[in-house]
Design a protein around this motif. Structure first.
Motif, PDB file in Angstrom:
ATOM      1  N   TYR A 143       0.314  42.858  29.731  1.00  0.00           N
ATOM      2  CA  TYR A 143       0.281  43.457  28.392  1.00  0.00           C
ATOM      3  C   TYR A 143      -1.086  44.056  28.082  1.00  0.00           C
ATOM      4  O   TYR A 143      -1.737  43.714  27.096  1.00  0.00           O
ATOM      5  CB  TYR A 143       0.658  42.418  27.321  1.00  0.00           C
ATOM      6  CG  TYR A 143       2.007  41.792  27.530  1.00  0.00           C
ATOM      7  CD1 TYR A 143       3.182  42.470  27.206  1.00  0.00           C
ATOM      8  CD2 TYR A 143       2.124  40.515  28.061  1.00  0.00           C
ATOM      9  CE1 TYR A 143       4.422  41.892  27.406  1.00  0.00           C
ATOM     10  CE2 TYR A 143       3.362  39.932  28.266  1.00  0.00           C
ATOM     11  CZ  TYR A 143       4.510  40.628  27.933  1.00  0.00           C
ATOM     12  OH  TYR A 143       5.734  40.042  28.143  1.00  0.00           O
ATOM     13  N   ASN A 144      -1.522  44.943  28.964  1.00  0.00           N
ATOM     14  CA  ASN A 144      -2.760  45.669  28.754  1.00  0.00           C
ATOM     15  C   ASN A 144      -2.534  47.154  29.011  1.00  0.00           C
ATOM     16  O   ASN A 144      -1.385  47.619  28.988  1.00  0.00           O
ATOM     17  CB  ASN A 144      -3.863  45.091  29.651  1.00  0.00           C
ATOM     18  CG  ASN A 144      -4.533  43.870  29.048  1.00  0.00           C
ATOM     19  OD1 ASN A 144      -5.265  43.974  28.076  1.00  0.00           O
ATOM     20  ND2 ASN A 144      -4.276  42.701  29.623  1.00  0.00           N
ATOM     21  N   GLU A 145      -3.597  47.899  29.256  1.00  0.00           N
ATOM     22  CA  GLU A 145      -3.509  49.343  29.456  1.00  0.00           C
ATOM     23  C   GLU A 145      -3.988  49.754  30.840  1.00  0.00           C
ATOM     24  O   GLU A 145      -4.413  50.895  31.049  1.00  0.00           O
ATOM     25  CB  GLU A 145      -4.350  50.064  28.380  1.00  0.00           C
ATOM     26  CG  GLU A 145      -3.966  49.760  26.945  1.00  0.00           C
ATOM     27  CD  GLU A 145      -2.598  50.324  26.587  1.00  0.00           C
ATOM     28  OE1 GLU A 145      -2.251  51.403  27.112  1.00  0.00           O
ATOM     29  OE2 GLU A 145      -1.882  49.691  25.790  1.00  0.00           O
ATOM     30  N   LEU A 146      -3.908  48.847  31.792  1.00  0.00           N
ATOM     31  CA  LEU A 146      -4.386  49.129  33.143  1.00  0.00           C
ATOM     32  C   LEU A 146      -3.547  50.215  33.809  1.00  0.00           C
ATOM     33  O   LEU A 146      -2.315  50.191  33.755  1.00  0.00           O
ATOM     34  CB  LEU A 146      -4.346  47.864  33.997  1.00  0.00           C
ATOM     35  CG  LEU A 146      -5.329  46.755  33.620  1.00  0.00           C
ATOM     36  CD1 LEU A 146      -5.046  45.506  34.432  1.00  0.00           C
ATOM     37  CD2 LEU A 146      -6.771  47.211  33.829  1.00  0.00           C
ATOM     38  N   THR A 147      -4.218  51.140  34.472  1.00  0.00           N
ATOM     39  CA  THR A 147      -3.520  52.183  35.226  1.00  0.00           C
ATOM     40  C   THR A 147      -3.638  51.968  36.728  1.00  0.00           C
ATOM     41  O   THR A 147      -3.021  52.693  37.502  1.00  0.00           O
ATOM     42  CB  THR A 147      -4.089  53.574  34.875  1.00  0.00           C
ATOM     43  OG1 THR A 147      -5.502  53.592  35.153  1.00  0.00           O
ATOM     44  CG2 THR A 147      -3.863  53.890  33.402  1.00  0.00           C
ATOM     45  N   GLN A 148      -4.430  50.971  37.133  1.00  0.00           N
ATOM     46  CA  GLN A 148      -4.563  50.660  38.546  1.00  0.00           C
ATOM     47  C   GLN A 148      -4.815  49.164  38.728  1.00  0.00           C
ATOM     48  O   GLN A 148      -5.247  48.475  37.802  1.00  0.00           O
ATOM     49  CB  GLN A 148      -5.699  51.449  39.182  1.00  0.00           C
ATOM     50  CG  GLN A 148      -7.081  51.156  38.608  1.00  0.00           C
ATOM     51  CD  GLN A 148      -8.143  52.026  39.244  1.00  0.00           C
ATOM     52  OE1 GLN A 148      -7.891  53.147  39.658  1.00  0.00           O
ATOM     53  NE2 GLN A 148      -9.363  51.495  39.339  1.00  0.00           N
ATOM     54  N   ILE A 149      -4.504  48.674  39.898  1.00  0.00           N
ATOM     55  CA  ILE A 149      -4.719  47.267  40.223  1.00  0.00           C
ATOM     56  C   ILE A 149      -6.222  47.021  40.394  1.00  0.00           C
ATOM     57  O   ILE A 149      -6.902  47.802  41.076  1.00  0.00           O
ATOM     58  CB  ILE A 149      -3.952  46.896  41.497  1.00  0.00           C
ATOM     59  CG1 ILE A 149      -2.449  47.005  41.228  1.00  0.00           C
ATOM     60  CG2 ILE A 149      -4.313  45.493  41.970  1.00  0.00           C
ATOM     61  CD1 ILE A 149      -1.593  46.897  42.450  1.00  0.00           C
ATOM     62  N   PRO A 150      -6.764  45.996  39.769  1.00  0.00           N
ATOM     63  CA  PRO A 150      -8.203  45.727  39.905  1.00  0.00           C
ATOM     64  C   PRO A 150      -8.621  45.589  41.368  1.00  0.00           C
ATOM     65  O   PRO A 150      -7.878  45.068  42.192  1.00  0.00           O
ATOM     66  CB  PRO A 150      -8.380  44.405  39.151  1.00  0.00           C
ATOM     67  CG  PRO A 150      -7.257  44.379  38.162  1.00  0.00           C
ATOM     68  CD  PRO A 150      -6.105  45.040  38.860  1.00  0.00           C
ATOM     69  N   GLU A 151      -9.814  46.042  41.667  1.00  0.00           N
ATOM     70  CA  GLU A 151     -10.341  45.985  43.026  1.00  0.00           C
ATOM     71  C   GLU A 151     -11.016  44.640  43.301  1.00  0.00           C
ATOM     72  O   GLU A 151     -11.437  43.934  42.382  1.00  0.00           O
ATOM     73  CB  GLU A 151     -11.352  47.112  43.241  1.00  0.00           C
ATOM     74  CG  GLU A 151     -10.767  48.516  43.084  1.00  0.00           C
ATOM     75  CD  GLU A 151     -11.817  49.582  43.279  1.00  0.00           C
ATOM     76  OE1 GLU A 151     -12.625  49.449  44.213  1.00  0.00           O
ATOM     77  OE2 GLU A 151     -11.846  50.552  42.486  1.00  0.00           O
ATOM     78  N   ASN A 152     -11.095  44.309  44.579  1.00  0.00           N
ATOM     79  CA  ASN A 152     -11.844  43.130  45.048  1.00  0.00           C
ATOM     80  C   ASN A 152     -11.391  41.843  44.361  1.00  0.00           C
ATOM     81  O   ASN A 152     -12.206  41.051  43.862  1.00  0.00           O
ATOM     82  CB  ASN A 152     -13.349  43.343  44.831  1.00  0.00           C
ATOM     83  CG  ASN A 152     -13.864  44.576  45.535  1.00  0.00           C
ATOM     84  OD1 ASN A 152     -13.537  44.825  46.694  1.00  0.00           O
ATOM     85  ND2 ASN A 152     -14.666  45.376  44.841  1.00  0.00           N
ATOM     86  N   LEU A 153     -10.091  41.636  44.343  1.00  0.00           N
ATOM     87  CA  LEU A 153      -9.554  40.422  43.737  1.00  0.00           C
ATOM     88  C   LEU A 153      -9.928  39.209  44.577  1.00  0.00           C
ATOM     89  O   LEU A 153      -9.975  39.277  45.806  1.00  0.00           O
ATOM     90  CB  LEU A 153      -8.034  40.533  43.630  1.00  0.00           C
ATOM     91  CG  LEU A 153      -7.513  41.603  42.665  1.00  0.00           C
ATOM     92  CD1 LEU A 153      -6.023  41.833  42.883  1.00  0.00           C
ATOM     93  CD2 LEU A 153      -7.795  41.196  41.220  1.00  0.00           C
ATOM     94  N   PRO A 154     -10.186  38.052  43.949  1.00  0.00           N
ATOM     95  CA  PRO A 154     -10.485  36.834  44.714  1.00  0.00           C
ATOM     96  C   PRO A 154      -9.333  36.470  45.648  1.00  0.00           C
ATOM     97  O   PRO A 154      -8.166  36.531  45.256  1.00  0.00           O
ATOM     98  CB  PRO A 154     -10.672  35.777  43.611  1.00  0.00           C
ATOM     99  CG  PRO A 154     -11.084  36.564  42.400  1.00  0.00           C
ATOM    100  CD  PRO A 154     -10.322  37.850  42.485  1.00  0.00           C
TER     101      PRO A 154
END
Length: 364
Positions: A143-154
């Motif tokens: 439920y946000n406004e992200l347009t891409q998957i965050p990079e460098n996920l743990p």
């Protein structure tokens, strides 16, 4: 412990519209306070009772603190609070107005186990925002406004929720090295097959994957071979082909309901011999899919609300009586134009009881 965590996370995956997570209940159910293996404090069980005690005198403004929990939900915050204590294990920032996760927002929080960022306005996450967070297991950004998957996920994340954003692309290696992932939720994003790059799921393992309410017109290729449960419901998939599930040898539950499936190629289910539950209801099938009678462990088969007009005597059960088969506990065929009185009695010879079959008149 792992089984309980997985069940809890699965229950949360279907929460729509947004429903706040009760953080304290979540902690108690999953023993969050016990996750810091390096903490030898014998008073961990008292942490729940000390919820109103500050870490120290510097609890961030607008937040409530316990010994290792920071709760700042529903405060109208536009950015992540500063000076979060380094020994924090859980941060609750649900239902605020945060628009961006910056590079140093979580700097030094190397003990963080769970991070809840649901229902904000986050459109940007810095590539280094999650650096050195090796103990992070739960990251919820739905439920946000992200347009891409965050990079460098743990790499150690066990639950990743990104549903109800604006993500349209899954790049190659997006989840590289994530071998402990139990739950990956990507539903309600405008993801089409063309947006899933070859290698998008390479070098990752997950038990549960949901890409529902998206723009898929076919089963995505190269899905993680580790999958136990796959949800592709509420898409626009038109047919199933023999190559769709070849890699998913461990798959046990499959959701394909509310699509536009009108054809299932012979041999489609041969690649998932351990399957126990299939949902193909609310599609456009004109006959029972072939090959169900060869699935040794299949117990639940949903086919209601299709266009099936005929059911054969060997559609569900093995041809040979001596072949061992787990008994069906549910076969649903209601809301189809099949004349149920014409179905031969031996058709359901491998069900657990007469209540296991749901039939009914076709109603327009």
């Amino acid at each position: 412990m792992k089984a309980l965590l997985l069940l809890t996370l699965l229950a949360l995956c279907h929460a729509k519209p947004y429903k706040p997570i009760n953080v304290m209940d979540f902690m108690k159910n999953n023993d969050i306070m016990q996750q810091d293996a390096g903490d030898d404090d014998d008073d961990d069980n008292d942490d729940y009772d000390d919820y109103d005690d500050n870490f120290d005198s510097n609890c961030p403004e607008w937040c409530r603190c316990s010994k290792r929990v920071l709760q700042c939900s529903d405060q109208g915050l536009t950015k992540v609070p500063k000076d979060i204590p380094a020994n924090t294990v859980l941060i609750d920032l649900q239902n605020n107005d945060i628009t961006e996760i910056k590079e140093d927002d979580f700097k030094g929080l190397n003990n963080l186990y769970a991070l809840f960022l649901l229902n904000n306005q986050i459109s940007k996450v810095h590539p280094k925002a999650f650096r050195n967070m090796d103990k992070l297991k739960i990251l919820h950004l739905s439920y946000n406004e992200l347009t891409q998957i965050p990079e460098n996920l743990p790499k150690g994340i066990q639950s990743m929720r990104l549903h109800d954003n604006k993500i349209s692309r899954i790049p190659k290696g997006a989840f590289k090295g994530m071998q402990d992932l139990n739950v990956l939720e990507l539903s309600a994003n405008p993801i089409a097959n063309s947006g899933i790059e070859p290698g998008a799921f390479d070098d990752m393992a997950t038990l549960y994957l949901r890409i529902a309410e998206s723009k898929l017109t076919a089963v995505p290729s190269d899905l993680p071979s580790s999958l136990n449960e796959l949800h592709l419901d509420y898409n626009k998939i038109g047919k199933l082909e023999a190559e769709d599930f070849l890699r998913l040898k461990s798959l046990q539950r499959l959701w394909l309901d509310f699509n536009q499936i009108n054809y299932v190629e012979n041999g489609t289910f041969a690649g998932i011999p351990k399957i126990r539950e299939i949902h193909l209801d609310n599609n456009k099938l004109k006959k029972v899919p072939p090959g169900l009678n060869t699935l040794k462990y299949l117990q639940v088969m949903y086919l209601h609300a299709n266009r099936i007009s005929y059911v054969g005597v060997n559609d569900f059960c093995p041809l040979r009586a001596r072949v061992k088969k787990t008994l069906y506990t549910r076969i649903s065929l209601f809301a189809n134009p099949v004349k149920y009185w014409e179905i031969q009695p031996p058709t359901f010879r491998c069900i657990s009881s007469h209540n296991a079959v749901q039939l009914g008149n076709h109603r327009k």
